[in-house]
Design a protein around this motif. Structure first.
Motif, PDB file in Angstrom:
ATOM      1  N   ALA A  13      28.521   6.147  83.207  1.00  0.00           N
ATOM      2  CA  ALA A  13      29.737   6.930  83.435  1.00  0.00           C
ATOM      3  C   ALA A  13      30.938   6.018  83.625  1.00  0.00           C
ATOM      4  N   THR A  14      30.755   4.951  84.400  1.00  0.00           N
ATOM      5  CA  THR A  14      31.845   4.007  84.627  1.00  0.00           C
ATOM      6  C   THR A  14      32.188   3.264  83.343  1.00  0.00           C
ATOM      7  N   ALA A  15      31.164   2.902  82.578  1.00  0.00           N
ATOM      8  CA  ALA A  15      31.400   2.205  81.309  1.00  0.00           C
ATOM      9  C   ALA A  15      32.193   3.082  80.347  1.00  0.00           C
ATOM     10  N   GLU A  16      31.841   4.363  80.281  1.00  0.00           N
ATOM     11  CA  GLU A  16      32.553   5.290  79.400  1.00  0.00           C
ATOM     12  C   GLU A  16      33.995   5.472  79.865  1.00  0.00           C
ATOM     13  N   TYR A  17      34.170   5.529  81.179  1.00  0.00           N
ATOM     14  CA  TYR A  17      35.511   5.666  81.751  1.00  0.00           C
ATOM     15  C   TYR A  17      36.369   4.459  81.379  1.00  0.00           C
ATOM     16  N   GLU A  30      34.957  -1.378  89.495  1.00  0.00           N
ATOM     17  CA  GLU A  30      36.004  -0.435  89.887  1.00  0.00           C
ATOM     18  C   GLU A  30      36.002   0.842  89.050  1.00  0.00           C
ATOM     19  N   MET A  31      36.417   1.945  89.699  1.00  0.00           N
ATOM     20  CA  MET A  31      36.551   3.234  89.015  1.00  0.00           C
ATOM     21  C   MET A  31      37.958   3.808  89.134  1.00  0.00           C
ATOM     22  N   ARG A  32      38.798   3.218  89.975  1.00  0.00           N
ATOM     23  CA  ARG A  32      40.121   3.790  90.219  1.00  0.00           C
ATOM     24  C   ARG A  32      41.126   3.368  89.147  1.00  0.00           C
ATOM     25  N   GLY A  33      42.050   4.271  88.851  1.00  0.00           N
ATOM     26  CA  GLY A  33      42.973   4.087  87.746  1.00  0.00           C
ATOM     27  C   GLY A  33      43.935   2.931  87.870  1.00  0.00           C
ATOM     28  N   HIS A  34      44.270   2.517  89.109  1.00  0.00           N
ATOM     29  CA  HIS A  34      45.301   1.490  89.248  1.00  0.00           C
ATOM     30  C   HIS A  34      44.823   0.095  88.845  1.00  0.00           C
ATOM     31  N   PRO A  84      14.569  14.645  98.639  1.00  0.00           N
ATOM     32  CA  PRO A  84      15.311  15.276  97.545  1.00  0.00           C
ATOM     33  C   PRO A  84      16.798  15.014  97.743  1.00  0.00           C
ATOM     34  N   VAL A  85      17.560  15.035  96.660  1.00  0.00           N
ATOM     35  CA  VAL A  85      18.986  14.716  96.720  1.00  0.00           C
ATOM     36  C   VAL A  85      19.809  15.891  96.202  1.00  0.00           C
ATOM     37  N   LEU A  86      20.813  16.281  96.979  1.00  0.00           N
ATOM     38  CA  LEU A  86      21.815  17.239  96.528  1.00  0.00           C
ATOM     39  C   LEU A  86      23.059  16.435  96.186  1.00  0.00           C
ATOM     40  N   GLY A  87      23.366  16.316  94.900  1.00  0.00           N
ATOM     41  CA  GLY A  87      24.438  15.417  94.496  1.00  0.00           C
ATOM     42  C   GLY A  87      25.457  16.062  93.583  1.00  0.00           C
ATOM     43  N   THR A  88      26.633  15.450  93.524  1.00  0.00           N
ATOM     44  CA  THR A  88      27.657  15.914  92.597  1.00  0.00           C
ATOM     45  C   THR A  88      27.292  15.493  91.174  1.00  0.00           C
ATOM     46  N   ALA A  89      27.597  16.360  90.225  1.00  0.00           N
ATOM     47  CA  ALA A  89      27.319  16.076  88.812  1.00  0.00           C
ATOM     48  C   ALA A  89      28.432  15.195  88.267  1.00  0.00           C
ATOM     49  N   ALA A  90      28.484  13.961  88.768  1.00  0.00           N
ATOM     50  CA  ALA A  90      29.550  13.031  88.385  1.00  0.00           C
ATOM     51  C   ALA A  90      29.076  11.605  88.597  1.00  0.00           C
ATOM     52  N   GLY A  91      29.620  10.687  87.801  1.00  0.00           N
ATOM     53  CA  GLY A  91      29.374   9.270  87.994  1.00  0.00           C
ATOM     54  C   GLY A  91      27.914   8.875  87.908  1.00  0.00           C
ATOM     55  N   GLY A  92      27.576   7.821  88.658  1.00  0.00           N
ATOM     56  CA  GLY A  92      26.235   7.266  88.610  1.00  0.00           C
ATOM     57  C   GLY A  92      25.150   8.189  89.126  1.00  0.00           C
ATOM     58  N   THR A  93      25.514   9.173  89.951  1.00  0.00           N
ATOM     59  CA  THR A  93      24.516  10.099  90.489  1.00  0.00           C
ATOM     60  C   THR A  93      23.767  10.814  89.375  1.00  0.00           C
ATOM     61  N   MET A  94      24.467  11.142  88.294  1.00  0.00           N
ATOM     62  CA  MET A  94      23.831  11.840  87.178  1.00  0.00           C
ATOM     63  C   MET A  94      22.838  10.952  86.437  1.00  0.00           C
ATOM     64  N   GLU A  95      22.943   9.643  86.620  1.00  0.00           N
ATOM     65  CA  GLU A  95      22.025   8.719  85.970  1.00  0.00           C
ATOM     66  C   GLU A  95      20.819   8.399  86.844  1.00  0.00           C
ATOM     67  N   ILE A  96      20.855   8.892  88.071  1.00  0.00           N
ATOM     68  CA  ILE A  96      19.756   8.667  89.010  1.00  0.00           C
ATOM     69  C   ILE A  96      18.976   9.951  89.248  1.00  0.00           C
ATOM     70  N   VAL A  97      19.694  11.014  89.588  1.00  0.00           N
ATOM     71  CA  VAL A  97      19.065  12.287  89.946  1.00  0.00           C
ATOM     72  C   VAL A  97      18.782  13.104  88.688  1.00  0.00           C
ATOM     73  N   VAL A  98      17.551  13.543  88.528  1.00  0.00           N
ATOM     74  CA  VAL A  98      17.190  14.458  87.447  1.00  0.00           C
ATOM     75  C   VAL A  98      17.301  15.871  88.008  1.00  0.00           C
TER      76      VAL A  98
END
Length: 503
Positions: A215-219, A189-193, A414-428
């Motif tokens: 990213a999730t672990a740090e969160y 889970e990533m949601r605050g509740h 190629p991937v156009l991704g948001t610089a957030a979460g797990g995407t940053m750990e996959i896409v260089v």
């Protein structure tokens, strides 16, 4: 789907003997829940020094050979209790279910219990339980004496998702402290509740936590400290990987050609047009559980694929796509083929406010001929074969991992991704794709990135090849199965040491 072209028919004829197998393979990578046949995980310790972001992962897996002994072999004869918050076709329970099969495959004694089951008879629960029983997994009541006895005698207890924390006090009661040292808590889970003391108050005392991305672990580390004042246990980041079944489809050029032609024909997209795709998928199944889904195929569309949602960012993608068309129109020097966008995972029958907003925007901007909505579907592979670029536009904290990203990279996209979460750990960034900020401020950067890839065939091709190489280096199942094994080894050792000190 439209009538197949003559080329498609010719290709189909040439593959007549192989076609049934290919269909099964395509079905095996349907977007309905990630079930890894021989495991596809990657892990490293967040608290320790065993692993950096990616370099250490690559070094640790570089010597692994396909066909080497099963890394989970040491689990033979071990008693493992798996505790799931529910039994459904969503990602968490299916991941745990596949772990059950992996452990049974090496001779472990596996017991499954579901904390929250529907009061009335449920076809999905019934089918999944029988599938586990057929594979030698014992299924017991969550609140029974048998569950308590099994927890006390087990070598390992895997608690799946934060919500499953309710089971600890409800069932173990005064025995909680005895069981905590042998619990591996698998969190998705990533949601605050989910950050409630009633759910995770025992988290600091378990043997370890296994989480889908750094990213999730740090969160979780920050959120549990700031909101609850508790400390995370030793934490392992577990990245998912592509199964052999998916890779077989991705690496079959003739199969991809057939799929590409037929999907594009159905959308009205020409062979030379550029197609950007945003695919709202859950996780992907592999061949081992296909029989389950055949038995309940009438429920598939309802249960497996979520519709479009604001969190997945389809609205911002469409705004960026429209902006990119305006940039190209205003910049006369740019030469580009006709551009299309496809939104996979739509569901107008649901008539949600968000779905209506998306379609209204397309109508207002007169984009009906170049923006295509595809209804909820099990089959993600045909669309990965058909598109030229994947857009991963998840918002806020992004994806916990985002398996569709590594699936797309396996297809050399190629991937156009948001610089957030797990995407940053996959896409260089600037190597396997281009990243942009989440939120409204990311719309214009995404639009510019769309233009960059639309106008540069060489960049698309190079990024696609680099992404494929990255998958082969880091996100293959023979790499990842060793990682889950290393986590279980450490948890068993922790439990063993603790049992000695308490005697």
């Amino acid at each position: 789907m439209g009538k197949p072209s003559s080329t498609s028919l010719w290709l189909t004829t040439q593959k007549k003997k192989r076609w049934p197998l290919m269909i099964l393979l395509v079905l095996s990578v349907s977007t309905v829940g990630m079930i890894l046949v021989r495991s596809a995980f990657d892990s490293c310790s967040v608290n320790g020094n065993r692993c950096g972001r990616f370099v250490a992962e690559k070094e640790e897996t570089s010597g692994i050979k396909i066909g080497s002994p099963n890394p989970l072999g040491f689990m033979k004869s071990k008693l493992v209790l798996l505790v799931s918050h529910e039994l459904s076709l969503s990602g968490g329970p299916l991941l745990l279910m596949e772990l059950a099969f992996l452990l049974r495959g090496v001779g472990a004694e596996v017991v499954w219990t579901t904390n929250q089951k529907p009061v009335e008879a449920d076809e999905v629960v019934n089918v999944l339980e029988h599938k586990m029983l057929d594979r030698g997994v014992k299924v017991i009541s969550a609140k029974s004496q048998k569950a308590l006895d099994t927890a006390l005698s087990a070598d390992l207890v895997v608690l799946n998702t934060a919500v499953a924390g309710k089971w600890l006090d409800a069932v173990l009661k005064d025995n909680v402290r005895k069981v905590l040292p042998k619990i591996l808590w698998w969190i998705h889970e990533m949601r605050g509740h989910y950050f409630k003391a009633e759910l995770v108050k025992h988290l600091p005392f378990v043997a370890g936590a296994m989480i889908d991305s750094h990213a999730t672990a740090e969160y979780w580390k920050n959120r549990t400290h700031d909101r609850l004042g508790i400390k995370m246990p030793k934490t392992y980041v577990v990245h998912l990987g592509n199964s052999k079944e998916l890779m077989e489809v991705a690496e079959d050029s003739l199969a991809k050609k057939v799929l590409r032609e037929q999907v594009r024909e159905s959308l009205g997209v020409q062979s030379d047009d550029i197609l950007f795709g945003i695919i709202n998928s859950k996780l992907s199944i592999t061949f081992i559980l296909y029989s389950i889904f055949k038995m309940i195929k009438n429920l598939l569309n309802l249960l497996f694929i979520t519709g479009v949602s604001r969190g997945k960012g389809q609205d911002l993608f469409l705004r960026a796509f429209h902006e990119s068309l305006e940039i190209i129109k205003e910049t006369k020097k740019l030469e580009v083929s006709k551009m299309h966008a496809v939104v996979v995972g739509s569901d107008m029958s649901a008539q949600t406010k968000f779905e209506t907003e998306l379609r209204r925007f397309v109508q207002e901007k007169k984009l009906q001929k170049v923006v295509h909505f595809v209804n909820k579907t099990m089959k993600v592979a045909p669309y990965l074969a058909a598109i030229d670029v994947l857009v991963q536009n998840s918002q806020a904290r992004g994806e916990c991992f985002g398996r569709i990203t590594i699936e797309a990279m396996a297809f050399k996209l190629p991937v156009l991704g948001t610089a957030a979460g797990g995407t940053m750990e996959i896409v260089v960034n600037r190597t396997t794709g281009l990243l942009h900020n989440a939120g409204k401020e990311g719309v214009s950067p995404l639009a510019r990135n769309i233009v960059k890839l639309a106008t540069n065939v060489e960049m698309r091709t190079t990024m696609g090849k680099k992404g494929y190489e990255r998958v082969k280096e880091m996100f293959m199942e023979h790499h990842m199965s060793h990682r889950i094994a290393s986590v279980l080894r450490e948890v068993l050792q922790h439990a063993k040491v603790h049992s000695r000190t308490t005697k």
